[in-house]
Design a protein around this motif. Structure first.
Motif, PDB file in Angstrom:
ATOM      1  N   ALA A 127       0.922  -1.196   0.142  1.00 22.31           N
ATOM      2  CA  ALA A 127      -0.249  -0.392  -0.048  1.00 22.31           C
ATOM      3  C   ALA A 127       1.155   1.273  -0.032  1.00 22.31           C
ATOM      4  CB  ALA A 127      -0.969  -0.017   1.664  1.00 22.31           C
ATOM      5  N   SER A 128       0.396   2.530  -0.734  1.00 19.68           N
ATOM      6  CA  SER A 128       1.104   2.998  -0.397  1.00 19.68           C
ATOM      7  C   SER A 128       0.105   5.121  -1.296  1.00 19.68           C
ATOM      8  CB  SER A 128       2.303   3.095  -1.689  1.00 19.68           C
ATOM      9  OG  SER A 128       1.567   3.259  -3.162  1.00 19.68           O
ATOM     10  N   ILE A 134       3.187   4.546  -7.408  1.00 25.64           N
ATOM     11  CA  ILE A 134       3.519   3.059  -7.064  1.00 25.64           C
ATOM     12  C   ILE A 134       2.036   2.223  -7.684  1.00 25.64           C
ATOM     13  CG2 ILE A 134       4.136   1.343  -5.706  1.00 25.64           C
ATOM     14  CD1 ILE A 134       5.265   3.338  -4.528  1.00 25.64           C
ATOM     15  N   THR A 135       1.703   1.953  -8.944  1.00 26.29           N
ATOM     16  CA  THR A 135       0.611   1.652  -9.250  1.00 26.29           C
ATOM     17  C   THR A 135       1.166  -0.182  -9.416  1.00 26.29           C
ATOM     18  OG1 THR A 135       1.259   2.305 -11.812  1.00 26.29           O
ATOM     19  CG2 THR A 135      -0.509   2.768  -9.723  1.00 26.29           C
ATOM     20  N   GLU A 136       1.997  -0.844  -9.287  1.00 28.53           N
ATOM     21  CA  GLU A 136       2.768  -1.665 -10.084  1.00 28.53           C
ATOM     22  C   GLU A 136       4.161  -2.557  -9.534  1.00 28.53           C
ATOM     23  OE1 GLU A 136       4.703  -0.915 -14.071  1.00 28.53           O
ATOM     24  OE2 GLU A 136       2.639  -1.491 -14.591  1.00 28.53           O
ATOM     25  N   PRO A 137       4.461  -3.267  -9.565  1.00 24.41           N
ATOM     26  CA  PRO A 137       6.056  -3.387  -9.218  1.00 24.41           C
ATOM     27  C   PRO A 137       7.546  -3.078  -9.357  1.00 24.41           C
ATOM     28  CG  PRO A 137       4.378  -5.799  -9.085  1.00 24.41           C
ATOM     29  CD  PRO A 137       4.493  -5.041  -9.360  1.00 24.41           C
ATOM     30  N   SER A 192       4.102   0.000   2.434  1.00 28.71           N
ATOM     31  CA  SER A 192       5.282  -1.093   3.012  1.00 28.71           C
ATOM     32  C   SER A 192       3.703  -2.427   2.527  1.00 28.71           C
ATOM     33  CB  SER A 192       3.893  -1.035   4.384  1.00 28.71           C
ATOM     34  OG  SER A 192       4.663  -1.513   5.312  1.00 28.71           O
ATOM     35  N   LEU A 193       3.229  -2.997   4.336  1.00 25.11           N
ATOM     36  CA  LEU A 193       2.885  -4.331   3.147  1.00 25.11           C
ATOM     37  C   LEU A 193       1.818  -4.115   4.091  1.00 25.11           C
ATOM     38  CD1 LEU A 193       2.545  -6.641   1.383  1.00 25.11           C
ATOM     39  CD2 LEU A 193       3.653  -8.137   3.371  1.00 25.11           C
ATOM     40  N   MET A 212      -2.991  -0.164  -4.632  1.00 26.43           N
ATOM     41  CA  MET A 212      -2.255  -1.406  -3.877  1.00 26.43           C
ATOM     42  C   MET A 212      -2.214  -2.381  -4.305  1.00 26.43           C
ATOM     43  SD  MET A 212      -3.197  -1.666  -0.454  1.00 26.43           S
ATOM     44  CE  MET A 212      -3.581  -3.415  -0.541  1.00 26.43           C
ATOM     45  N   VAL A 213      -0.699  -3.044  -4.907  1.00 23.10           N
ATOM     46  CA  VAL A 213      -0.119  -3.553  -5.588  1.00 23.10           C
ATOM     47  C   VAL A 213      -0.411  -5.611  -4.899  1.00 23.10           C
ATOM     48  CG1 VAL A 213       1.738  -4.920  -6.138  1.00 23.10           C
ATOM     49  CG2 VAL A 213       1.686  -1.655  -6.286  1.00 23.10           C
TER      50      VAL A 213
END
Length: 337
Positions: A127-128, A134-137, A192-193, A212-213
């Protein structure tokens, strides 16, 4: 070394008794409270502060589903000793665990067994705040990650980033531990996760927009069962009827939460009044349809998913020895409906 540490832990538990003066055994029922002479006492350990992952247990207790099965269930709040160790030492009969933790525990000699999946799919993700883009790895590169500091964290992120042709070495891992997510992403890190069902819903209430990824969206092997209801091999061997009765009542509690999220949320709020009622209600609304999701019935677990994740842990040297997943979970005690 791990097995030695485990033996030392068991010895310590025997001395301190987790707050009791005498050592208890999972196969030896505890002293019954007044008015419950005809009920079998059962201790259920939570993994974390009470939340909507646990609602079905609170519903089963409040609605009398455990009593219908002849059980007097005591809910143990989390303490210094974690659930898996409590189960292995016979200090709790059942508890909330995770496939990742239980698999690692079995590799270290703790004979634990999952009897039901609380959620059918992994709702954890990176999450960010949306302004971090940040939308993908691959977007993790050049960013600061708020970590707990485990090898598993890096292995999971490595898998996602490799699948997205990105380099995990370009991520700055900063150990934040149990720090508040919202404080951390504002002050120390970029992402962070988290579990969306709790932290993500809290963000909605705060008016914080998140990207969220999700782990499960980028790697099939990371769609593991989390959380789960666990017990010990000793409990299954010594008291299979109690395991069956407890599981039946717990399943009934979660099925109620699926069909009646508002009432189920209120039961949790009434039992744990320190919780934010708005968060509980919104979280329950989001989580209830995800308990069973696309499974044929609540709680069911698939061997293929246990095997994929166990192989992932072994390949990434998170565990030292292969785990027989047939011993790690069972659907035997789930009611047939």
């Amino acid at each position: 070394m791990r097995k030695l540490l485990f033996l030392l832990l068991i010895a310590l538990l025997a001395v301190v008794g987790c707050g009791n003066n005498e050592t208890e055994d999972a196969s030896a029922p505890a002293e019954k409270e007044e008015g419950t002479d005809d009920l079998t006492p059962v201790k259920f350990a939570l993994d974390w502060t009470p939340n909507t992952n646990h609602t079905g247990i609170y519903v089963a207790k409040e609605k009398g589903y455990f009593e219908e099965q002849g059980l007097d269930v005591e809910i143990l709040l989390p303490g210094e000793v974690r659930v898996n160790q409590l189960l292995a030492a016979g200090k709790a009969d059942f508890g909330i665990s995770y496939q990742e933790g239980l698999t690692q525990a079995r590799s270290e000699g703790l004979p634990l067994v999952s009897v039901a999946a609380i959620l059918q799919h992994n709702t954890a993700g990176y999450a960010s705040p949306v302004d971090k883009n940040i939308t993908e790895p691959s977007d993790f590169e050049g960013k600061k990650f708020g970590a707990y500091g485990s090898d598993l964290e890096k292995a999971m992120m490595t898998t996602l980033m490799e699948n997205d042709n990105a380099d995990v070495e370009q991520v700055d891992f900063i150990t934040t531990g149990d720090s508040d997510f919202f404080v951390a992403v504002e002050r120390d890190v970029d992402f962070s996760l988290v579990y969306y069902g709790w932290t993500g819903i809290e963000a909605e209430l705060r008016g914080v927009d998140l990207n969220m990824v999700y782990l499960a969206d980028f790697a099939d092997e990371l769609d593991f069962y989390t959380p789960i209801i666990a017990t010990s091999e000793e409990m299954i061997s010594a008291n299979p009827e109690t395991v069956e009765k407890f599981t039946a009542a717990a399943v009934k509690g979660y099925e109620f939460a699926i069909d009646h999220p508002e009432e189920a949320a209120q039961i949790l709020i009434d039992a744990e009044p320190d919780l934010n009622p708005d968060l509980v209600k919104r979280s329950q609304e989001w989580l209830s349809p995800r308990y069973q999701d696309d499974a044929e019935r609540f709680g069911i677990q698939e061997k293929e998913r246990w095997q994929k994740f166990a192989d992932f842990l072994l390949e990434n040297e998170i565990i030292d020895e292969a785990v027989n997943v047939d011993d790690a979970f069972t659907n035997e005690f789930l009611p047939e409906n």
